[in-house]
Design an enzyme around this catalytic site. Sequence first.
Site, PDB file in Angstrom:
ATOM      1  CG  ASP A  35      49.351   6.085  90.638  1.00 28.13           C
ATOM      2  OD1 ASP A  35      48.705   5.056  90.889  1.00 28.13           O
ATOM      3  OD2 ASP A  35      48.815   7.188  90.414  1.00 28.13           O
ATOM      4  CG  ASP A 177      43.131   5.473  90.264  1.00 27.08           C
ATOM      5  OD1 ASP A 177      43.208   6.672  89.941  1.00 27.08           O
ATOM      6  OD2 ASP A 177      44.130   4.739  90.398  1.00 27.08           O
TER       7      ASP A 177
END
Length: 222
Positions: A35, A177
């Site tokens: 991320d 996610d």
Amino acid sequence: MDFKLTASMMCANYGNLEKEVRELEAGGIDAFHIDIMDGRYVPNYAMSLNDMKYISSATTKPLDVHLMVEHPNNNIHLFINSLKKGDTIYIHPEAEYHPSTTLQKVIDAGLVPGIAINPGTSVETIMEMLRIVKRVLVMSVNPGNAGQMYLPYVGKKIDKLLALKQEMGMDFELIWDGACSAERIREYAPKGMYGFVLGTTLLFGKDKPYGETIQKIRQLEF
């Protein structure tokens, strides 16, 4: 049942990142989720380009790089040049004026093009993108922080995307996610979900070997 498990590395122990990568890989993880946040598109900072480069060098497993940044096209070359063939780059379509231009650079580099869609992003607004991407990262929480609550209306969006893929013969894979629990995997893996990103809900901070947790997930009853 065949589905992919990806480790959300923003949740890992940075006191010994090499050990984390090694133990996750030995435990049977399929890929590493990276991320990248810029503090503008989302109100947080997470992993850096150097974190991504290190993890890429430390494993033979593929990387899934999630760019939560404004105008990713401005710096997409930094990520493309640091990844291997078979790695995935996700962008948020609403973060770019012309997302297809950015995705084409990913494709031209031999990487896997993907889009990430927020809980508030409707399927209708990304229909055109579905025809050119290979993966769709469906956010079941608002992006920017780990440990958030699951937003239940996202399930209907996933059902719609799975139906579209089948009805229109589209060639993309769906990945879950955010707040990924065993219950979500039990419900959505049989429906055709390709993969699940594992964070603090299931994998990290549990005081158990990663391999034990991953094995239990693989052995879930459907």
